[in-house]
Design a protein around this motif. Structure first.
Motif, PDB file in Angstrom:
ATOM      1  N   ASP A 214       0.788  -1.062  -0.014  1.00  0.00           N
ATOM      2  CA  ASP A 214      -0.080   0.052   0.028  1.00  0.00           C
ATOM      3  C   ASP A 214       0.837   1.353  -0.008  1.00  0.00           C
ATOM      4  OD1 ASP A 214      -2.291  -1.185  -0.218  1.00  0.00           O
ATOM      5  OD2 ASP A 214      -2.474  -1.460   1.998  1.00  0.00           O
ATOM      6  N   ALA A 215       1.872   1.278   0.775  1.00  0.00           N
ATOM      7  CA  ALA A 215       2.869   2.320   0.822  1.00  0.00           C
ATOM      8  C   ALA A 215       3.325   2.743  -0.498  1.00  0.00           C
ATOM      9  CB  ALA A 215       3.926   2.128   1.881  1.00  0.00           C
ATOM     10  N   GLY A 216       3.729   1.358  -1.169  1.00  0.00           N
ATOM     11  CA  GLY A 216       4.497   1.777  -2.580  1.00  0.00           C
ATOM     12  C   GLY A 216       3.197   2.327  -3.451  1.00  0.00           C
ATOM     13  N   ALA A 217       2.055   1.777  -3.684  1.00  0.00           N
ATOM     14  CA  ALA A 217       1.155   2.118  -4.425  1.00  0.00           C
ATOM     15  C   ALA A 217       0.898   3.825  -4.328  1.00  0.00           C
ATOM     16  CB  ALA A 217      -0.186   1.534  -4.295  1.00  0.00           C
ATOM     17  N   TYR A 218       0.674   4.158  -3.017  1.00  0.00           N
ATOM     18  CA  TYR A 218       0.412   5.592  -2.831  1.00  0.00           C
ATOM     19  C   TYR A 218       1.608   6.445  -3.148  1.00  0.00           C
ATOM     20  CZ  TYR A 218      -4.469   4.932  -1.200  1.00  0.00           C
ATOM     21  OH  TYR A 218      -5.690   4.553  -1.358  1.00  0.00           O
ATOM     22  N   ALA A 219       2.636   6.061  -2.864  1.00  0.00           N
ATOM     23  CA  ALA A 219       3.941   6.749  -3.175  1.00  0.00           C
ATOM     24  C   ALA A 219       4.005   6.675  -4.659  1.00  0.00           C
ATOM     25  CB  ALA A 219       5.450   5.951  -2.815  1.00  0.00           C
ATOM     26  N   GLY A 220       3.690   5.604  -5.324  1.00  0.00           N
ATOM     27  CA  GLY A 220       3.478   6.138  -6.883  1.00  0.00           C
ATOM     28  C   GLY A 220       2.468   6.939  -7.430  1.00  0.00           C
ATOM     29  N   LEU A 221       1.543   7.115  -6.513  1.00  0.00           N
ATOM     30  CA  LEU A 221       0.450   7.864  -6.818  1.00  0.00           C
ATOM     31  C   LEU A 221       0.866   9.498  -6.349  1.00  0.00           C
ATOM     32  CD1 LEU A 221      -2.537   9.088  -7.482  1.00  0.00           C
ATOM     33  CD2 LEU A 221      -3.142   8.604  -5.244  1.00  0.00           C
ATOM     34  N   ALA A 222       1.396   9.611  -5.511  1.00  0.00           N
ATOM     35  CA  ALA A 222       2.200  10.846  -5.146  1.00  0.00           C
ATOM     36  C   ALA A 222       3.237  11.456  -6.239  1.00  0.00           C
ATOM     37  CB  ALA A 222       2.784  10.891  -3.597  1.00  0.00           C
ATOM     38  N   LEU A 223       4.159  10.451  -6.574  1.00  0.00           N
ATOM     39  CA  LEU A 223       5.016  10.808  -7.572  1.00  0.00           C
ATOM     40  C   LEU A 223       4.375  11.654  -9.016  1.00  0.00           C
ATOM     41  CD1 LEU A 223       7.902   8.379  -8.773  1.00  0.00           C
ATOM     42  CD2 LEU A 223       6.667   9.432 -10.364  1.00  0.00           C
ATOM     43  N   GLU A 224       3.394  10.763  -9.213  1.00  0.00           N
ATOM     44  CA  GLU A 224       2.755  11.077 -10.715  1.00  0.00           C
ATOM     45  C   GLU A 224       2.006  12.301 -10.577  1.00  0.00           C
ATOM     46  OE1 GLU A 224       0.384   7.633 -11.174  1.00  0.00           O
ATOM     47  OE2 GLU A 224       2.362   6.311 -11.634  1.00  0.00           O
ATOM     48  N   LEU A 225       1.458  12.604  -9.337  1.00  0.00           N
ATOM     49  CA  LEU A 225       0.875  13.935  -8.995  1.00  0.00           C
ATOM     50  C   LEU A 225       1.866  15.054  -8.970  1.00  0.00           C
ATOM     51  CD1 LEU A 225      -1.860  12.812  -6.124  1.00  0.00           C
ATOM     52  CD2 LEU A 225      -2.358  13.705  -8.622  1.00  0.00           C
ATOM     53  N   GLN A 226       2.925  14.841  -8.222  1.00  0.00           N
ATOM     54  CA  GLN A 226       3.873  15.844  -8.368  1.00  0.00           C
ATOM     55  C   GLN A 226       4.449  16.075  -9.625  1.00  0.00           C
ATOM     56  OE1 GLN A 226       4.554  17.818  -5.790  1.00  0.00           O
ATOM     57  NE2 GLN A 226       3.100  16.542  -4.771  1.00  0.00           N
ATOM     58  N   VAL A 227       4.551  15.275 -10.774  1.00  0.00           N
ATOM     59  CA  VAL A 227       4.994  15.447 -12.030  1.00  0.00           C
ATOM     60  C   VAL A 227       4.059  16.210 -12.745  1.00  0.00           C
ATOM     61  CG1 VAL A 227       5.081  14.574 -14.395  1.00  0.00           C
ATOM     62  CG2 VAL A 227       6.530  13.353 -12.362  1.00  0.00           C
ATOM     63  N   VAL A 228       2.705  16.174 -12.521  1.00  0.00           N
ATOM     64  CA  VAL A 228       1.838  16.751 -13.429  1.00  0.00           C
ATOM     65  C   VAL A 228       1.551  18.175 -12.667  1.00  0.00           C
ATOM     66  CG1 VAL A 228      -0.886  17.122 -13.781  1.00  0.00           C
ATOM     67  CG2 VAL A 228       0.219  14.907 -14.015  1.00  0.00           C
ATOM     68  N   LEU A 229       1.639  18.567 -11.432  1.00  0.00           N
ATOM     69  CA  LEU A 229       1.466  19.686 -10.556  1.00  0.00           C
ATOM     70  C   LEU A 229       2.551  20.432 -10.899  1.00  0.00           C
ATOM     71  CD1 LEU A 229      -0.074  18.563  -7.097  1.00  0.00           C
ATOM     72  CD2 LEU A 229      -1.389  19.866  -9.243  1.00  0.00           C
ATOM     73  N   ALA A 230       3.785  19.982 -10.901  1.00  0.00           N
ATOM     74  CA  ALA A 230       5.132  20.761 -11.120  1.00  0.00           C
ATOM     75  C   ALA A 230       5.180  21.245 -12.540  1.00  0.00           C
ATOM     76  CB  ALA A 230       6.352  19.879 -10.698  1.00  0.00           C
ATOM     77  N   ALA A 231       4.940  20.331 -13.501  1.00  0.00           N
ATOM     78  CA  ALA A 231       5.108  20.849 -14.532  1.00  0.00           C
ATOM     79  C   ALA A 231       4.146  21.880 -15.166  1.00  0.00           C
ATOM     80  CB  ALA A 231       4.606  19.405 -15.633  1.00  0.00           C
ATOM     81  N   LEU A 232       2.939  21.881 -14.572  1.00  0.00           N
ATOM     82  CA  LEU A 232       1.974  22.944 -14.825  1.00  0.00           C
ATOM     83  C   LEU A 232       1.934  24.128 -14.018  1.00  0.00           C
ATOM     84  CD1 LEU A 232      -1.336  20.823 -14.895  1.00  0.00           C
ATOM     85  CD2 LEU A 232      -0.157  21.707 -16.971  1.00  0.00           C
ATOM     86  N   LEU A 233       2.206  24.048 -12.799  1.00  0.00           N
ATOM     87  CA  LEU A 233       2.422  25.276 -11.701  1.00  0.00           C
ATOM     88  C   LEU A 233       3.790  25.849 -11.491  1.00  0.00           C
ATOM     89  CD1 LEU A 233      -0.034  23.633  -8.979  1.00  0.00           C
ATOM     90  CD2 LEU A 233      -0.600  25.103 -10.955  1.00  0.00           C
ATOM     91  N   VAL A 234       4.675  25.232 -11.368  1.00  0.00           N
ATOM     92  CA  VAL A 234       6.000  26.033 -11.240  1.00  0.00           C
ATOM     93  C   VAL A 234       6.315  26.903 -12.114  1.00  0.00           C
ATOM     94  CG1 VAL A 234       8.219  25.471 -10.990  1.00  0.00           C
ATOM     95  CG2 VAL A 234       6.939  23.896  -9.650  1.00  0.00           C
ATOM     96  N   PRO A 235       6.333  26.474 -13.562  1.00  0.00           N
ATOM     97  CA  PRO A 235       6.485  27.457 -14.465  1.00  0.00           C
ATOM     98  C   PRO A 235       5.411  28.842 -14.506  1.00  0.00           C
ATOM     99  CG  PRO A 235       6.736  25.303 -15.446  1.00  0.00           C
ATOM    100  CD  PRO A 235       6.015  25.274 -14.082  1.00  0.00           C
ATOM    101  N   LEU A 236       4.437  28.511 -14.014  1.00  0.00           N
ATOM    102  CA  LEU A 236       3.268  29.769 -14.037  1.00  0.00           C
ATOM    103  C   LEU A 236       3.596  30.541 -12.709  1.00  0.00           C
ATOM    104  CD1 LEU A 236       0.457  31.014 -14.541  1.00  0.00           C
ATOM    105  CD2 LEU A 236      -0.541  29.033 -13.278  1.00  0.00           C
ATOM    106  N   VAL A 237       3.888  30.000 -11.565  1.00  0.00           N
ATOM    107  CA  VAL A 237       4.272  30.745 -10.359  1.00  0.00           C
ATOM    108  C   VAL A 237       5.516  31.395 -10.694  1.00  0.00           C
ATOM    109  CG1 VAL A 237       4.948  30.438  -7.975  1.00  0.00           C
ATOM    110  CG2 VAL A 237       3.096  28.993  -8.761  1.00  0.00           C
ATOM    111  N   VAL A 238       6.456  30.893 -11.400  1.00  0.00           N
ATOM    112  CA  VAL A 238       7.841  31.853 -11.562  1.00  0.00           C
ATOM    113  C   VAL A 238       7.411  32.939 -12.408  1.00  0.00           C
ATOM    114  CG1 VAL A 238       9.951  31.607 -12.778  1.00  0.00           C
ATOM    115  CG2 VAL A 238       9.259  29.875 -11.134  1.00  0.00           C
ATOM    116  N   LYS A 239       6.720  32.738 -13.398  1.00  0.00           N
ATOM    117  CA  LYS A 239       6.160  34.029 -14.208  1.00  0.00           C
ATOM    118  C   LYS A 239       5.420  35.018 -13.418  1.00  0.00           C
ATOM    119  CE  LYS A 239       5.786  31.267 -18.788  1.00  0.00           C
ATOM    120  NZ  LYS A 239       4.881  30.967 -19.710  1.00  0.00           N
ATOM    121  N   LEU A 240       4.804  34.467 -12.421  1.00  0.00           N
ATOM    122  CA  LEU A 240       3.892  35.487 -11.652  1.00  0.00           C
ATOM    123  C   LEU A 240       5.032  36.289 -10.864  1.00  0.00           C
ATOM    124  CD1 LEU A 240       0.897  33.586 -10.625  1.00  0.00           C
ATOM    125  CD2 LEU A 240       1.167  35.200 -12.135  1.00  0.00           C
ATOM    126  N   PHE A 241       5.810  35.865 -10.285  1.00  0.00           N
ATOM    127  CA  PHE A 241       6.864  36.665  -9.681  1.00  0.00           C
ATOM    128  C   PHE A 241       8.062  37.318 -10.241  1.00  0.00           C
ATOM    129  CE2 PHE A 241       4.404  33.713  -6.503  1.00  0.00           C
ATOM    130  CZ  PHE A 241       4.317  34.675  -5.394  1.00  0.00           C
TER     131      PHE A 241
END
Length: 241
Positions: A214-241
């Motif tokens: 279970d720990a491995g499954a949810y770690a994989g989910l968290a990894l994939e969510l971070q990939v999507v969120l970082a790719a979308l939001l980090v460049p956007l936040v940097v542009k705002l600042f």
């Protein structure tokens, strides 16, 4: 001794030298980790990096020569990440119930990881390109390199910071969870896995998989969510600042 040196020189120039060396060292490191009861300090990724780097330095083998063979394993990083979706499919009923809380947790965890790294770097007076290389440190290395390139960072540094972050999380996770009294029951392992995947991406997920399914499954989910969120939001936040 002379014959051994000549053999090494010949093998080190072979196209599949990097592939063979990586597989052999990792298999030995995995066996060592199993012998040590999968202790955090015996992490096979850590010792594979140490042994391979030491061998390349000691023999004067150029990294491009090594990578000419090792690139076949590098190619498999993508399919390996996709394969993490199978344990999630097996738990799809749970994910439907928890998706809102998991998304908020991923957003909060990723934001804190990026903001704390950039904030500490800024307080230390690091240049802007290093700060931008630190921002995606909790995302798996290939994605971290792409994000860093978009926001003015150095891709090679972003990869280094990502690997170091993953190793620190994998090595210290169990101890930190013990200090924080995160349990080892079903809900506790879910929390541990999700935290490791959020902070320490693939290396943390690999450690979580060794601890509990279970720990491995949810770690994989968290990894994939971070990939999507970082790719979308980090460049956007940097542009705002």
């Amino acid at each position: 001794m002379t014959n051994f040196v000549e053999l090494w020189v010949y093998l080190s120039q072979a196209p599949l030298f990097g592939l063979t060396a990586t597989l052999a060292v990792y298999v030995l490191a995995q066996a060592f980790s199993a012998r040590m009861g999968h202790a955090a300090w015996a992490n096979p990724v850590l010792w594979s990096v140490v042994v391979l780097a030491g061998a390349l330095l000691a023999t004067g083998t150029a990294y491009p020569t090594f990578f000419a063979g090792a690139q076949f394993i590098h190619f498999l990083l993508g399919p390996a990440v996709v394969a993490l979706g199978w344990p999630l499919w097996q738990r799809r009923a749970e994910l439907r119930q928890r998706w809102g809380r998991l998304l908020l947790a991923a957003l909060a965890g990723g934001s804190v990881a990026a903001a704390s790294a950039v904030g500490l770097g800024w307080a230390m007076g690091l240049p802007v390109d290093m700060l931008m290389s630190l921002a995606p440190k909790s995302v798996t290395a290939p994605v971290a390199m792409g994000v860093a390139a978009q926001i003015g960072g150095v891709p090679a540094l972003a990869a280094l910071f990502a690997v170091l972050t993953g190793m620190v999380g994998a090595l210290s996770g169990r101890t930190l969870f013990g200090w924080l009294r995160v349990g080892t029951d079903a809900s506790g392992m879910v929390a541990r896995g999700f935290a490791l995947g959020t902070a320490s991406h693939g290396i943390g997920a690999a450690q979580a998989l060794q601890d509990d399914a279970d720990a491995g499954a949810y770690a994989g989910l968290a990894l994939e969510l971070q990939v999507v969120l970082a790719a979308l939001l980090v460049p956007l936040v940097v542009k705002l600042f």
